[in-house]
Scaffold this active site. Structure first.
Site, PDB file in Angstrom:
ATOM      1  N   GLU A  20       0.828  -1.219   0.000  1.00 30.28           N
ATOM      2  CA  GLU A  20       0.000   0.000   0.000  1.00 30.28           C
ATOM      3  C   GLU A  20       0.861   1.269   0.000  1.00 30.28           C
ATOM      4  O   GLU A  20       2.083   1.205   0.188  1.00 30.28           O
ATOM      5  CB  GLU A  20      -0.932   0.001   1.208  1.00 30.28           C
ATOM      6  CG  GLU A  20      -0.179  -0.047   2.512  1.00 30.28           C
ATOM      7  CD  GLU A  20      -0.739   0.881   3.559  1.00 30.28           C
ATOM      8  OE1 GLU A  20      -1.232   1.971   3.226  1.00 30.28           O
ATOM      9  OE2 GLU A  20      -0.646   0.506   4.740  1.00 30.28           O
ATOM     10  N   LYS A 155      -3.683  -1.731  14.111  1.00 28.13           N
ATOM     11  CA  LYS A 155      -2.899  -0.681  14.774  1.00 28.13           C
ATOM     12  C   LYS A 155      -3.436  -0.509  16.186  1.00 28.13           C
ATOM     13  O   LYS A 155      -4.646  -0.395  16.389  1.00 28.13           O
ATOM     14  CB  LYS A 155      -3.002   0.616  13.975  1.00 28.13           C
ATOM     15  CG  LYS A 155      -2.142   0.560  12.726  1.00 28.13           C
ATOM     16  CD  LYS A 155      -2.020   1.899  12.067  1.00 28.13           C
ATOM     17  CE  LYS A 155      -3.208   2.213  11.205  1.00 28.13           C
ATOM     18  NZ  LYS A 155      -3.207   1.521   9.919  1.00 28.13           N
TER      19      LYS A 155
HETATM   20  N1  PSU Z   1      -0.155   0.530   8.454  1.00 32.32           N
HETATM   21  C1  PSU Z   1       0.863   1.302   8.935  1.00 32.32           C
HETATM   22  N2  PSU Z   1       0.763   2.665   8.759  1.00 32.32           N
HETATM   23  C2  PSU Z   1      -0.304   3.248   8.113  1.00 32.32           C
HETATM   24  C3  PSU Z   1      -1.374   2.439   7.609  1.00 32.32           C
HETATM   25  C4  PSU Z   1      -1.247   1.081   7.812  1.00 32.32           C
HETATM   26  O1  PSU Z   1       1.840   0.780   9.515  1.00 32.32           O
HETATM   27  O2  PSU Z   1      -0.343   4.473   7.960  1.00 32.32           O
HETATM   28  C5  PSU Z   1      -2.561   3.103   6.891  1.00 32.32           C
HETATM   29  C6  PSU Z   1      -3.256   2.116   5.957  1.00 32.32           C
HETATM   30  O3  PSU Z   1      -3.277   2.671   4.661  1.00 32.32           O
HETATM   31  C7  PSU Z   1      -4.659   1.960   6.509  1.00 32.32           C
HETATM   32  C8  PSU Z   1      -4.887   3.331   7.059  1.00 32.32           C
HETATM   33  O4  PSU Z   1      -5.593   1.585   5.526  1.00 32.32           O
HETATM   34  O5  PSU Z   1      -3.632   3.588   7.738  1.00 32.32           O
HETATM   35  C9  PSU Z   1      -6.107   3.366   7.970  1.00 32.32           C
HETATM   36  O6  PSU Z   1      -6.672   4.642   7.934  1.00 32.32           O
HETATM   37  P1  PSU Z   1      -8.158   4.893   8.525  1.00 32.32           P
HETATM   38  O7  PSU Z   1      -8.036   4.524   9.967  1.00 32.32           O
HETATM   39  O8  PSU Z   1      -8.421   6.346   8.284  1.00 32.32           O
HETATM   40  O9  PSU Z   1      -9.072   3.997   7.726  1.00 32.32           O
END
Ligand code: PSU
Ligand code: MN
Length: 304
Positions: A20, A155
């Site tokens: 990603e 996370k």
């Molecule tokens: N994993 C990481 N760092 C990140 C992400 C994932 O180690 O920044 C990103 C991914 O792209 C994931 C996003 O889809 O954070 C989630 O964002 P939100 O909580 O706004 O959906």
């Protein structure tokens, strides 16, 4: 649009691992973001597969980036958008450039027939979601797109218990790679269990074949703990996360900005320790994804 390297890999039936790009545009500070992205690609190659970093560049969905494109995604600036399912079509229509979240990377990977993808940690149910309703689109995408996502769990800035419940409701399996305990991103463990533990890339490949024969449209989470040497004990990081959430609240940060804000706040609060941990867990996920990729049957075979 496939890069030359990814097109050649597909033609020669070399295993491909999707990666990603929101982690580059919004997840890590420069210059660590680009440096990490290159090392993640190198980890995939070193383990026998071809990396396909996915992003939108000038309104084109790209599967595999050139060095110049990767550099461009790593220069912070307001013109770089965070692209989720809600604004994917808009980004193409408007000719924008930006990083794709886990959800959109899965979607584009599936369109390109790529079955496995590595990231750091997937998005999920945010703390306080009972008031904010903030639940990452990554979860719904996992329920409707047949791509296996290798991550160090969710996370830990999230409400891990609620995220686990939500995935159970959606029927998305969480496979622990060499662990029965759900890893929690910066830390090796959490109080939660995975759906099942599998110990080799071969067994995960065989498991996914069974999963996709039953649920040909459903994704899977492959939960791979952070390497011991880079892990941060839960009690230490938890205190910092709680503070980060208080600050986000006080500053009125919400929506797409919340995850990037919390991650950056932790980098500052831990003097870079969380950034080092984040890098190491992504490298480790890229390696495991590359190994699993070589044990996946083709999509047509797996739908028999
Ligand atoms: N994993 C990481 N760092 C990140 C992400 C994932 O180690 O920044 C990103 C991914 O792209 C994931 C996003 O889809 O954070 C989630 O964002 P939100 O909580 O706004 O959906
Ligand atoms: Mn959100």
């Amino acid at each position: 649009m496939l890069s030359d390297e990814v097109a050649a890999a597909a033609a020669n039936q070399v295993a491909i691992v999707a990666l990603e790009s929101t982690i580059i545009t919004h997840g890590m500070p420069a210059p660590d973001n680009v440096e990490t992205a290159r090392r993640v690609e190198a980890a995939v190659r070193a383990n026998g597969a071809t990396p396909a970093t996915i992003a939108v560049v000038d309104g084109v969905a790209r599967i595999g980036l050139t060095d110049e494109e990767l550099d461009r995604l790593g220069q912070p600036g307001p013109e770089l958008v965070k692209i989720g399912n809600q604004n994917l079509a808009a980004s193409l229509y408007l000719g924008q450039t930006g990083g794709t979240t886990v959800a959109v990377t899965m979607k584009l990977a599936a369109l390109a027939d790529i079955k496995i993808f590595a990231t750091g940690g997937i998005g999920g149910v945010h703390r306080g979601a009972q008031n904010s309703f903030d639940i990452s689109g990554d979860l719904e995408e996992l329920a409707r797109t047949p791509v296996a996502v290798v991550s160090a769990g969710f996370k830990s800035i999230l409400d891990v218990a609620k995220t686990t419940e939500y995935l159970e409701t959606l029927g998305v399996p969480i496979v622990g790679y060499q662990t029965t305990t759900l890893p929690s991103f910066y830390s090796i463990e959490s109080p939660h269990e995975v759906s099942l533990q599998l110990d080799s890339p071969e067994s995960i490949g065989a498991y996914l074949h069974t999963h996709w024969s039953l649920y040909p449209a459903c994704g899977a989470v492959i939960a791979n703990p952070i390497p011991q040497h880079a892990a941060i004990p839960t009690n230490r990081i938890e205190a910092a996360i709680a503070q980060a959430c208080v600050h986000a609240d006080a500053e009125g940060i919400s929506g797409k900005e919340l995850t990037p804000f919390l991650l950056q706040w932790l980098v500052d609060a831990t003097d870079g320790e969380s950034l080092e941990a984040n890098k190491e867990l992504v490298f480790n996920n890229a390696k495991v994804a590359a190994l699993i990729a070589q044990h996946l049957t083709s999509p047509c075979e797996s739908q028999n």
